[in-house]
Design a protein around this motif. Structure first.
Motif, PDB file in Angstrom:
ATOM      1  N   GLY A 121      -1.312  19.410 -23.547  1.00  0.00           N
ATOM      2  CA  GLY A 121      -1.497  18.364 -24.609  1.00  0.00           C
ATOM      3  C   GLY A 121      -0.148  18.115 -25.156  1.00  0.00           C
ATOM      4  O   GLY A 121       0.980  18.697 -24.732  1.00  0.00           O
ATOM      5  N   ASP A 122      -0.076  17.304 -26.158  1.00  0.00           N
ATOM      6  CA  ASP A 122       1.024  16.902 -26.923  1.00  0.00           C
ATOM      7  C   ASP A 122       0.911  16.640 -28.324  1.00  0.00           C
ATOM      8  O   ASP A 122       0.355  15.671 -28.546  1.00  0.00           O
ATOM      9  N   THR A 123       1.269  17.947 -29.072  1.00  0.00           N
ATOM     10  CA  THR A 123       0.728  17.815 -30.559  1.00  0.00           C
ATOM     11  C   THR A 123       1.554  16.812 -31.154  1.00  0.00           C
ATOM     12  O   THR A 123       0.842  16.269 -32.231  1.00  0.00           O
ATOM     13  N   GLU A 124       2.851  16.323 -30.967  1.00  0.00           N
ATOM     14  CA  GLU A 124       3.539  15.427 -31.674  1.00  0.00           C
ATOM     15  C   GLU A 124       2.938  14.036 -31.483  1.00  0.00           C
ATOM     16  O   GLU A 124       3.160  13.127 -32.333  1.00  0.00           O
ATOM     17  N   SER A 126      -0.331  13.774 -30.821  1.00  0.00           N
ATOM     18  CA  SER A 126      -1.782  13.980 -31.154  1.00  0.00           C
ATOM     19  C   SER A 126      -2.544  14.096 -30.037  1.00  0.00           C
ATOM     20  O   SER A 126      -3.707  13.707 -30.374  1.00  0.00           O
ATOM     21  N   SER A 128      -4.518  16.407 -27.465  1.00  0.00           N
ATOM     22  CA  SER A 128      -5.061  17.642 -27.319  1.00  0.00           C
ATOM     23  C   SER A 128      -5.012  17.958 -25.647  1.00  0.00           C
ATOM     24  O   SER A 128      -5.437  16.993 -24.886  1.00  0.00           O
ATOM     25  N   GLU A 129      -5.087  19.298 -25.548  1.00  0.00           N
ATOM     26  CA  GLU A 129      -5.380  19.411 -24.022  1.00  0.00           C
ATOM     27  C   GLU A 129      -6.830  19.174 -23.557  1.00  0.00           C
ATOM     28  O   GLU A 129      -7.782  19.241 -24.570  1.00  0.00           O
TER      29      GLU A 129
END
Length: 185
Positions: A121-124, A126, A128-129
């Motif tokens: 995922g990429d939290t920056e 938003s 999610s995996e």
């Protein structure tokens, strides 16, 4: 087999070894590209909560499938031409081997990014995996990438062999007296 001018004469075991390695690598690319293509092209999974995901929904994976299909065709044609020895253009093999190595690295990179984002995922951003919901899809994606990478390694080796075949025909340029003096001191 191809009897390129860059390789030693056919009676030489060194020349036969290079030609055999060249043909072996070309033949190895065929099942690797075909397997990578098949694994990714049949890759789909449905989830009751989130719906269905297929390789064709994701541009990076479509690029991987197209590159594998084209590489498979090139590997088959170049293997046949190399084996039959009916086509001997060292420069053409050199250029096309380079082009296919670059295509393989770009498509592999695009698909690796997609699979990485699916797992991490990429939290920056938003995001999610997604692999906890689509585990089989992600596993098949990793398997296809592994096969693709193995085919890429074969193309890199082919590029090196074809470069050797082309450039071994030429002698190194003579050094000027200034360059000889610079190297000595």
């Amino acid at each position: 087999m191809r009897s390129g001018a860059g390789f030693a004469p056919a009676s030489s075991s060194h020349g036969r070894t290079f030609r055999s390695l060249d043909l072996f690598l070309r033949l190895t690319v065929i099942p690797l590209s075909a397997a990578s293509l098949w694994v990714m092209a049949t890759n789909k999974q449905a989830n009751d909560a989130y719906g269905k995901v297929e390789f064709s929904n994701i541009t990076g994976l479509k690029y991987l499938v197209c590159t594998n299909a084209i590489s498979l065709g090139y590997a088959a044609a170049s293997s046949l031409l190399s084996f039959l020895g009916c086509f001997n253009s060292d420069w053409l093999f050199f250029i096309t081997d380079q082009v296919f190595a670059y295509l393989m690295v770009t498509s592999g990179s695009a698909a690796t990014e997609v699979v990485y984002l699916a797992y991490q995922g990429d939290t920056e951003a938003s995001w999610s995996e997604g692999c906890s919901y689509y585990g089989r899809f992600c596993s098949k994606g990793k398997a296809s990438l592994f096969l693709h990478f193995a085919a890429f390694v074969c193309f890199v080796a082919l590029s090196l062999l074809s470069a050797y075949e082309v450039f071994s025909k030429y002698e190194a340029p003579p050094l000027s007296s200034k360059e000889v003096g610079d190297q000595a001191g």
